[in-house]
Design an enzyme around this catalytic site. Structure first.
Site, PDB file in Angstrom:
ATOM      1  CE1 TYR A 119      -6.020   4.338   7.905  1.00  0.00           C
ATOM      2  CE2 TYR A 119      -6.842   4.371  10.158  1.00  0.00           C
ATOM      3  CZ  TYR A 119      -5.947   3.901   9.218  1.00  0.00           C
ATOM      4  OH  TYR A 119      -4.983   3.001   9.596  1.00  0.00           O
TER       5      TYR A 119
ATOM      6  CE1 TYR B 299      -0.595   3.040   7.984  1.00  0.00           C
ATOM      7  CE2 TYR B 299      -2.082   4.551   9.077  1.00  0.00           C
ATOM      8  CZ  TYR B 299      -1.847   3.345   8.477  1.00  0.00           C
ATOM      9  OH  TYR B 299      -2.862   2.427   8.369  1.00  0.00           O
TER      10      TYR B 299
ATOM     11  CG  HIS C 119      -2.120  -0.846   0.999  1.00  0.00           C
ATOM     12  ND1 HIS C 119      -3.348  -0.332   0.729  1.00  0.00           N
ATOM     13  CD2 HIS C 119      -2.239  -2.180   0.931  1.00  0.00           C
ATOM     14  CE1 HIS C 119      -4.189  -1.318   0.519  1.00  0.00           C
ATOM     15  NE2 HIS C 119      -3.544  -2.457   0.643  1.00  0.00           N
TER      16      HIS C 119
ATOM     17  N   PRO D 171      -5.973   1.114  18.023  1.00  0.00           N
ATOM     18  CG  PRO D 171      -7.693  -0.264  17.272  1.00  0.00           C
ATOM     19  CD  PRO D 171      -7.241   0.510  18.458  1.00  0.00           C
TER      20      PRO D 171
ATOM     21  CE  LYS E 242       3.127   3.730  13.649  1.00  0.00           C
ATOM     22  NZ  LYS E 242       3.169   3.025  12.360  1.00  0.00           N
TER      23      LYS E 242
HETATM   24  P1  RFL Z   1      -0.742 -10.964  22.181  1.00  0.00           P
HETATM   25  O1  RFL Z   1      -1.018 -11.088  20.736  1.00  0.00           O
HETATM   26  O2  RFL Z   1      -1.849 -10.504  23.070  1.00  0.00           O
HETATM   27  O3  RFL Z   1      -0.170 -12.358  22.696  1.00  0.00           O
HETATM   28  C1  RFL Z   1      -0.023 -12.650  24.065  1.00  0.00           C
HETATM   29  C2  RFL Z   1      -0.090 -14.155  24.229  1.00  0.00           C
HETATM   30  O4  RFL Z   1       0.087 -14.469  25.624  1.00  0.00           O
HETATM   31  C3  RFL Z   1      -0.875 -15.454  26.005  1.00  0.00           C
HETATM   32  N1  RFL Z   1      -1.113 -15.359  27.463  1.00  0.00           N
HETATM   33  C4  RFL Z   1      -0.597 -16.227  28.352  1.00  0.00           C
HETATM   34  N2  RFL Z   1       0.209 -17.293  28.188  1.00  0.00           N
HETATM   35  C5  RFL Z   1       0.572 -17.989  29.311  1.00  0.00           C
HETATM   36  N3  RFL Z   1       0.114 -17.658  30.566  1.00  0.00           N
HETATM   37  C6  RFL Z   1      -0.680 -16.586  30.747  1.00  0.00           C
HETATM   38  N4  RFL Z   1      -1.118 -16.267  31.971  1.00  0.00           N
HETATM   39  C7  RFL Z   1      -1.064 -15.821  29.625  1.00  0.00           C
HETATM   40  N5  RFL Z   1      -1.833 -14.712  29.450  1.00  0.00           N
HETATM   41  C8  RFL Z   1      -1.851 -14.456  28.144  1.00  0.00           C
HETATM   42  C9  RFL Z   1      -2.108 -15.093  25.171  1.00  0.00           C
HETATM   43  O5  RFL Z   1      -3.008 -16.200  25.041  1.00  0.00           O
HETATM   44  C10 RFL Z   1      -1.462 -14.714  23.853  1.00  0.00           C
HETATM   45  O6  RFL Z   1      -1.307 -15.829  22.999  1.00  0.00           O
HETATM   46  O7  RFL Z   1       0.480  -9.947  22.442  1.00  0.00           O
HETATM   47  P2  RFL Z   1       1.805  -9.657  21.589  1.00  0.00           P
HETATM   48  O8  RFL Z   1       2.474 -10.911  21.169  1.00  0.00           O
HETATM   49  O9  RFL Z   1       2.532  -8.634  22.355  1.00  0.00           O
HETATM   50  O10 RFL Z   1       1.244  -8.982  20.213  1.00  0.00           O
HETATM   51  C11 RFL Z   1       0.617  -7.737  20.208  1.00  0.00           C
HETATM   52  C12 RFL Z   1      -0.422  -7.665  19.083  1.00  0.00           C
HETATM   53  O11 RFL Z   1      -1.273  -8.783  19.172  1.00  0.00           O
HETATM   54  C13 RFL Z   1      -1.260  -6.371  19.124  1.00  0.00           C
HETATM   55  O12 RFL Z   1      -0.481  -5.262  19.494  1.00  0.00           O
HETATM   56  C14 RFL Z   1      -1.909  -6.048  17.753  1.00  0.00           C
HETATM   57  O13 RFL Z   1      -2.823  -7.044  17.377  1.00  0.00           O
HETATM   58  C15 RFL Z   1      -2.611  -4.681  17.800  1.00  0.00           C
HETATM   59  N6  RFL Z   1      -3.346  -4.357  16.577  1.00  0.00           N
HETATM   60  C16 RFL Z   1      -2.682  -3.869  15.459  1.00  0.00           C
HETATM   61  N7  RFL Z   1      -1.333  -3.707  15.463  1.00  0.00           N
HETATM   62  C17 RFL Z   1      -0.671  -3.299  14.337  1.00  0.00           C
HETATM   63  O14 RFL Z   1       0.563  -3.140  14.381  1.00  0.00           O
HETATM   64  N8  RFL Z   1      -1.334  -3.054  13.143  1.00  0.00           N
HETATM   65  C18 RFL Z   1      -2.689  -3.207  13.048  1.00  0.00           C
HETATM   66  O15 RFL Z   1      -3.238  -3.053  11.959  1.00  0.00           O
HETATM   67  C19 RFL Z   1      -3.424  -3.577  14.240  1.00  0.00           C
HETATM   68  N9  RFL Z   1      -4.747  -3.746  14.206  1.00  0.00           N
HETATM   69  C20 RFL Z   1      -4.720  -4.524  16.529  1.00  0.00           C
HETATM   70  C21 RFL Z   1      -5.409  -4.192  15.323  1.00  0.00           C
HETATM   71  C22 RFL Z   1      -5.437  -4.989  17.648  1.00  0.00           C
HETATM   72  C23 RFL Z   1      -6.808  -5.108  17.569  1.00  0.00           C
HETATM   73  N10 RFL Z   1      -7.490  -5.610  18.720  1.00  0.00           N
HETATM   74  C24 RFL Z   1      -8.217  -6.809  18.697  1.00  0.00           C
HETATM   75  C25 RFL Z   1      -7.187  -5.034  20.015  1.00  0.00           C
HETATM   76  C26 RFL Z   1      -6.777  -4.306  15.246  1.00  0.00           C
HETATM   77  C27 RFL Z   1      -7.486  -4.742  16.379  1.00  0.00           C
HETATM   78  C28 RFL Z   1      -8.998  -4.804  16.279  1.00  0.00           C
HETATM   79  C1  PHB Z   2      -6.764  -3.727  10.158  1.00  0.00           C
HETATM   80  O1  PHB Z   2      -6.783  -4.020   8.949  1.00  0.00           O
HETATM   81  O2  PHB Z   2      -7.119  -4.536  11.031  1.00  0.00           O
HETATM   82  C2  PHB Z   2      -6.356  -2.362  10.567  1.00  0.00           C
HETATM   83  C3  PHB Z   2      -5.832  -1.496   9.611  1.00  0.00           C
HETATM   84  C4  PHB Z   2      -5.457  -0.213  10.003  1.00  0.00           C
HETATM   85  C5  PHB Z   2      -5.596   0.179  11.316  1.00  0.00           C
HETATM   86  C6  PHB Z   2      -6.088  -0.708  12.263  1.00  0.00           C
HETATM   87  C7  PHB Z   2      -6.478  -1.992  11.894  1.00  0.00           C
HETATM   88  O3  PHB Z   2      -5.258   1.437  11.675  1.00  0.00           O
END
Ligand code: RFL
Ligand code: PHB
Length: 390
Positions: free
Chosen positions: A200, A384, A72, A292, A296
């Site tokens: 957005y 970004y 993108h 989100p 980041k």
């Molecule tokens: P995770 O992915 O939460 O993984 C943590 C793991 O630890 C386990 N756990 C345990 N294990 C053992 N004992 C315990 N007591 C435990 N407690 C928990 C969990 O089951 C899990 O498997 O953290 P990690 O690895 O630091 O990764 C972080 C990312 O997952 C998160 O920051 C992103 O998903 C955020 N995010 C986005 N980030 C981006 O860079 N670009 C994006 O486009 C973006 N979009 C998003 C997002 C997060 C979203 N949500 C659901 C909050 C969009 C959404 C909707």
């Molecule tokens: C996504 O595709 O899940 C997504 C993309 C951009 C964002 C957040 C989430 O800023």
């Protein structure tokens, strides 16, 4: 069982750290609370900075991404009946990669399993001990049997609700937090994206985001109250809001298809300082959360891992402790940059329930300025696409 690095959590942070350590000849054990199937089904992030893509190459898990990723060059911002494109490639020379976190986790699990890694899923009652000493331990239960991992270092990669950060006495860790008065309701649909680039959208009815995972898979979000029940949002109601918020062009082009996943995420900004406590290192969502809006979260988790694995390699290969000592400070600089950017994007694009008519006008004026001025667009673009590493 004895290992060099005990890792808690098999999200992207824990898996990536384990894989990068393995490539550098350092052993680790991962303890994960959930099953592998559960971890591989979670729909989360999708937008990767160049630095994250580079790290996936370094971890040798980039083959499928390189074949299937989408590139993108910018984002569109819809507001007040207008669509404005911010051209990241023109402004910064850099693009972004769309490749789902779900796919990254699948590839990492596969790579770790093929290398014979010690990856324990469904580990219960995980607890950290003696992390201030030279011989930290992690205890857990598997199939009813109490077990223990002895290690040199513990990496707390267990997300916002994990045990790692919670094990640190409150007077030794500072928390900084902002909870937003709304959440994101997201759906995944088997339908081509409504536009080539992410849109957005800001509107009086609330924010909306038109994103994607592939040429045939769309990811769509709307701002809603943080305490809503997703069951109260049948697909038709979500599509109606998406059309009303996305503007005329989107309303005309958006094709409805049934959702294959629906979830609600509350929005929060959070940082815990410091990231190091003796021989316990926090990484990823265990240490910080961003809303989100700036995409980041996963990128920041990958940035922590990049700094931590290099510090551990320097320790094991050259007995250097300076990079481990600097870990928290090095990460926090990038973390606070991302905090500021994500808070700013969130504040600019969402509708706040208590904002006055004056503040509403200011918000529109800001979006107009940011999307019209090259200087302001560049400030958005360089954050970004990801600030450079030192
Ligand atoms: P995770 O992915 O939460 O993984 C943590 C793991 O630890 C386990 N756990 C345990 N294990 C053992 N004992 C315990 N007591 C435990 N407690 C928990 C969990 O089951 C899990 O498997 O953290 P990690 O690895 O630091 O990764 C972080 C990312 O997952 C998160 O920051 C992103 O998903 C955020 N995010 C986005 N980030 C981006 O860079 N670009 C994006 O486009 C973006 N979009 C998003 C997002 C997060 C979203 N949500 C659901 C909050 C969009 C959404 C909707
Ligand atoms: C996504 O595709 O899940 C997504 C993309 C951009 C964002 C957040 C989430 O800023």
């Amino acid at each position: 069982m004895r290992t060099q690095v005990g890792i808690i959590g098999a999200g992207p942070a824990g898996l990536l750290l384990s894989q990068l350590l393995h490539i550098n000849g350092i052993e680790s054990v991962i303890l994960e609370k959930q099953s592998r199937e559960y971890c591989e089904a979670r729909i989360r992030a999708g937008v990767l900075e160049g630095g994250t893509v580079e790290l996936l190459h370094e971890a040798q898990v980039a083959d499928r991404m390189e074949k299937q990723k989408l590139l993108h060059g910018g984002i569109e911002i819809a507001f007040d009946g207008k669509y404005r494109y911010i051209d990241f490639v023109d402004l910064t020379g850099k693009d972004l990669t769309i490749w789902g976190q779900t796919q990254i986790v699948r590839d990492l699990n596969k790579a770790r399993a093929e290398a014979g890694a010690n990856l324990v899923f469904e580990a219960e009652d995980v607890a950290i001990h003696d992390y201030e000493s030279d011989s930290p331990r992690i205890t857990y239960t598997k199939d009813g049997e109490p077990l223990e991992v002895q290690c040199d270092f513990i990496a707390g990669c267990d997300g916002y609700h994990g045990v790692s950060r919670a094990s640190i006495p409150q007077d030794q860790i500072s928390s900084f937090e902002r909870v937003y008065p709304f959440g994101w309701l997201g759906i995944l649909v088997e339908n081509p994206p409504v536009s080539d680039e992410l849109i957005y959208a800001h509107s009086e009815r609330g924010y909306a985001l038109f994103s994607m995972r592939s040429p045939t898979l769309s990811r769509l979000y709307i701002q809603c109250n943080a305490d809503e029940n997703p069951d109260d949002w049948p697909d038709e109601r979500i599509y109606e809001e998406l059309r009303l918020r996305g503007g005329e062009r989107v309303a005309a082009d958006l094709v409805e298809a049934p959702s294959i996943e629906k979830s609600l995420a509350p929005l929060r900004s959070f940082v815990a300082e410091p990231l190091r406590h003796g021989n316990l290192f926090l990484a990823g969502d265990a240490a910080h959360i961003v809303p989100p809006t700036g995409a980041k979260g996963l990128n920041l988790a990958a940035a922590d891992v990049r700094i931590l694995y290099r510090a551990l390699v320097a320790y094991y290969k050259s007995s250097r402790t300076d990079l481990l000592d600097a870990y928290s400070e090095t990460c926090l600089r990038r973390i606070w940059n991302a905090q500021r950017f994500s808070w700013w994007m969130t504040s600019m694009l969402h509708t706040f329930p208590d904002s006055t008519p004056y503040e509403r006008r200011l918000q529109i004026s800001e979006i107009d300025y940011v999307t019209n001025s090259r200087a302001a667009s560049l400030a958005l673009a360089e954050n970004y696409v990801g600030l450079p590493f030192d």
